[in-house]
Enzyme design. Structure first.
Site, mmCIF file in Angstrom:
data_model
loop_
_atom_site.group_PDB
_atom_site.id
_atom_site.type_symbol
_atom_site.label_atom_id
_atom_site.label_comp_id
_atom_site.label_asym_id
_atom_site.label_seq_id
_atom_site.Cartn_x
_atom_site.Cartn_y
_atom_site.Cartn_z
ATOM 1 N N LYS A 150 14.824 13.455 -12.097
ATOM 2 C CA LYS A 150 15.961 14.339 -11.794
ATOM 3 C C LYS A 150 17.221 13.726 -12.367
ATOM 4 O O LYS A 150 17.329 12.501 -12.363
ATOM 5 C CB LYS A 150 16.104 14.538 -10.287
ATOM 6 C CG LYS A 150 14.917 15.204 -9.601
ATOM 7 C CD LYS A 150 14.921 16.697 -9.775
ATOM 8 C CE LYS A 150 13.612 17.319 -9.281
ATOM 9 N NZ LYS A 150 13.522 18.748 -9.414
ATOM 10 N N ASP A 178 10.307 17.640 -15.605
ATOM 11 C CA ASP A 178 10.480 18.819 -14.758
ATOM 12 C C ASP A 178 10.080 20.084 -15.525
ATOM 13 O O ASP A 178 9.884 20.059 -16.740
ATOM 14 C CB ASP A 178 11.926 18.898 -14.243
ATOM 15 C CG ASP A 178 11.940 19.277 -12.772
ATOM 16 O OD1 ASP A 178 11.086 20.091 -12.367
ATOM 17 O OD2 ASP A 178 12.798 18.777 -12.027
ATOM 18 N N GLU A 179 9.986 21.189 -14.809
ATOM 19 C CA GLU A 179 9.407 22.405 -15.414
ATOM 20 C C GLU A 179 10.240 22.968 -16.563
ATOM 21 O O GLU A 179 9.709 23.626 -17.455
ATOM 22 C CB GLU A 179 9.177 23.488 -14.343
ATOM 23 C CG GLU A 179 10.421 24.129 -13.709
ATOM 24 C CD GLU A 179 11.058 23.281 -12.610
ATOM 25 O OE1 GLU A 179 10.486 22.228 -12.270
ATOM 26 O OE2 GLU A 179 12.135 23.659 -12.116
ATOM 27 N N HIS A 266 1.989 23.298 -13.455
ATOM 28 C CA HIS A 266 3.179 23.643 -12.662
ATOM 29 C C HIS A 266 3.167 25.155 -12.496
ATOM 30 O O HIS A 266 2.873 25.878 -13.443
ATOM 31 C CB HIS A 266 4.436 23.170 -13.399
ATOM 32 C CG HIS A 266 5.637 23.110 -12.504
ATOM 33 N ND1 HIS A 266 6.213 24.242 -11.960
ATOM 34 C CD2 HIS A 266 6.364 22.057 -12.051
ATOM 35 C CE1 HIS A 266 7.242 23.869 -11.207
ATOM 36 N NE2 HIS A 266 7.350 22.559 -11.237
ATOM 37 N N GLY A 347 8.173 19.662 -3.811
ATOM 38 C CA GLY A 347 9.252 20.605 -3.500
ATOM 39 C C GLY A 347 9.950 20.242 -2.206
ATOM 40 O O GLY A 347 9.430 20.530 -1.121
ATOM 41 N N GLY A 348 11.074 19.570 -2.321
ATOM 42 C CA GLY A 348 11.860 19.265 -1.121
ATOM 43 C C GLY A 348 11.285 18.149 -0.279
ATOM 44 O O GLY A 348 11.636 18.012 0.898
ATOM 45 N N GLY A 370 11.142 14.457 -5.977
ATOM 46 C CA GLY A 370 12.220 14.488 -6.970
ATOM 47 C C GLY A 370 13.478 13.989 -6.291
ATOM 48 O O GLY A 370 13.808 12.799 -6.309
HETATM 49 C C1 CAP Z 1 10.513 19.421 -6.980
HETATM 50 C C2 CAP Z 1 10.419 20.218 -8.233
HETATM 51 C C3 CAP Z 1 9.119 21.020 -8.408
HETATM 52 C C4 CAP Z 1 8.790 21.950 -7.279
HETATM 53 C C5 CAP Z 1 7.911 23.109 -7.659
HETATM 54 C C6 CAP Z 1 11.587 21.200 -8.331
HETATM 55 O O1 CAP Z 1 11.731 18.701 -6.910
HETATM 56 O O2 CAP Z 1 10.527 19.363 -9.347
HETATM 57 O O3 CAP Z 1 9.265 21.718 -9.591
HETATM 58 O O4 CAP Z 1 8.106 21.217 -6.336
HETATM 59 O O5 CAP Z 1 7.516 23.818 -6.550
HETATM 60 O O6 CAP Z 1 12.044 21.382 -9.464
HETATM 61 O O7 CAP Z 1 11.932 21.827 -7.347
HETATM 62 P P1 CAP Z 1 12.267 18.146 -5.528
HETATM 63 P P2 CAP Z 1 5.959 24.013 -6.174
HETATM 64 O O8 CAP Z 1 11.301 17.104 -5.064
HETATM 65 O O9 CAP Z 1 13.622 17.557 -5.856
HETATM 66 O O10 CAP Z 1 12.365 19.292 -4.592
HETATM 67 O O11 CAP Z 1 5.364 22.635 -6.183
HETATM 68 O O12 CAP Z 1 5.993 24.638 -4.853
HETATM 69 O O13 CAP Z 1 5.357 24.828 -7.206
HETATM 70 MG MG MG Z 2 10.564 20.881 -10.787
#
Ligand code: CAP
Ligand code: MG
Length: 420
Positions: A150, A178-179, A266, A347-348, A370
């Protein structure tokens, strides 16, 4: 052929049938609406056809064999001949295609898909699967700890690589892009790979542990393949695809290239289809298809984190990645040669949630942090340590919390104590 002939509540599905479970809302009433869905998704249209003979009807007509008015649920068994083997887009065009646009149907949701062995065996599935990933990492009895770099985008390649190194040598096993980070003007894909690989090797030497970096190759297919081959050439072991954005057919092409890379799935964007409980499709369906296409490790939700998804739902998805539970949660098919996919919770998440997460979802997963690492009040190194410590505490309930040994965890607890 009467439309009624699509309904047969005594029908016992054939072993090759594909069974779709739909939730339907329609002014027509459930049975009539289900007939429209069954017809439009297979051989029918809005009127009788002089071109459709009884023989073809008997061979291809799906059978609605379960109707639950209270839950608005129907199960429809489709003869396998409705589908081209090894072709997920074709399956989606039939089962998630025109039927979603019909005026006669107000809301429609594909809740589950029960795939037959014949259909399943037309795919390769994951190259590594759960055992393969664990063997590669030499981590067997605990969750794998991951970190997303991040901010999502913004760091230069060298900064990205340095941050990866910092967290690797402080307990993190897997670091990932990241995505929305691919080939940016300030962080070129190839430069990132080169910088990261140098420091990955250093981190492995220093820790004597296997470290993985997940490179996001999301792009048009030719570019994705080129990037994956570059990762492999540079000694990388894992690539990430945003599978909703690129499409599962492209995941399949990547898998068929047999590069020996872990494919990390992802799911960004899945909620466009999955979030509305009355319309779209379930994440369970996406997860099953992702496994078929060859995803080794897949984001499936956290329950306790920032993204939507109930415990019941996430547990069911995670279970189905390991064994397939078909209609009525009965183990219908053996996925045979198709390996299981490792769930990813992300996620969080932050150290204070690790125990709750493991209590709900168990140990057999990757836990990604993250903000939970890079948002630690004392920085990313402290964040990495805190997350590792939280995992140690969660899996061994006998550990006493020593103030010095678990300092970073305790700091994180204090910092995020009011976080809901
Ligand atoms: C998490 C994350 C992931 C999400 C995707 C974000 O970061 O990198 O992409 O977890 O959601 O960009 O939000 P944090 P999921 O740890 O800072 O939240 O796994 O539900 O598909
Ligand atoms: Mg992400």
């Amino acid at each position: 052929m009467e439309k009624k002939s699509f309904v047969n509540l005594h029908y016992k599905p054939n072993k090759n049938d594909i069974i779709a479970t739909y939730r339907i809302e329609s002014k027509l009433g459930l049975e009539k609406a289900a007939i429209e869905v069954a017809a439009e998704s297979s051989i029918g249209t809005w009127t009788k056809l002089s071109t459709l003979n009884q023989k073809t009807f008997n061979k291809l007509a799906p059978q609605i064999f379960y109707i639950n008015k209270k839950k608005k649920i129907v199960d429809i068994a489709y003869p396998i001949e409705n589908f081209e083997l090894g072709n997920i887009p074709q399956l989606l065009s039939a089962l998630t295609g025109n039927i979603f646009s019909m005026k006669a149907i107000d809301n429609l949701r594909l809740e589950n898909l029960s795939l037959s062995t014949k259909y399943i065996n037309s795919f390769q599935g994951p190259y590594y699967g759960i055992n393969g990933v664990r063997k590669l990492m030499n981590i067997y009895k605990r969750p794998i700890i991951g970190s997303i770099i991040k901010p999502k985008v913004g760091l230069r390649s060298k900064q990205h690589a340095k941050l990866a190194y910092d967290v690797w040598i402080n307990g993190v096993d897997v670091v990932k892009d990241d995505e929305n980070l691919t080939d940016m003007s300030f962080n070129k894909f190839k430069t990132r790979v080169l910088e990261v690989m140098k420091l990955k090797n250093k981190a492995e030497k220093e820790t004597r542990k296997k470290k993985i970096h997940v490179f996001n190759i999301t792009a048009p297919m030719d570019t994705m393949l080129e990037r994956a081959k570059f990762v492999k050439k540079m000694g990388g072991k894992c690539v990430m695809v945003d599978l909703v954005s690129v499409g599962l057919d492209n995941v399949q092409v990547l898998r068929q290239a047999n590069l020996g890379l872990i494919i990390h799935g992802h799911r960004a964007g899945h909620s466009m289809f999955t979030r509305n409980p009355r319309h779209g499709m379930s994440m369970l369906v996406i997860a099953k298809l992702a496994r078929l296409a060859g995803i080794d490790q897949l984001h499936t939700g956290t329950v306790v984190g920032k993204m939507d998804g109930s415990a019941e739902e996430v547990i069911e998805i995670n279970k189905s990645l390991k064994e397939d539970f078909g209609i009525n949660k009965v183990l219908r098919e053996n996925w045979g040669k198709i390996k299981p996919t490792l769930p990813i919770a992300s996620g969080g998440l932050y150290p204070g949630l690790t125990k709750k997460l493991i209590d709900i979802l168990g140990n057999d997963l990757i836990i990604n942090y993250g903000g939970g690492i890079h948002g630690h009040p004392n920085g990313s190194i402290a964040g990495a340590r805190a997350c590792y410590q939280s995992m140690e505490l969660a899996i061994d309930k006998k550990i006493k919390i020593d103030k010095n040994k678990f300092k970073e965890y305790l700091d994180a607890q204090k910092y995020w104590k009011n976080k809901k």
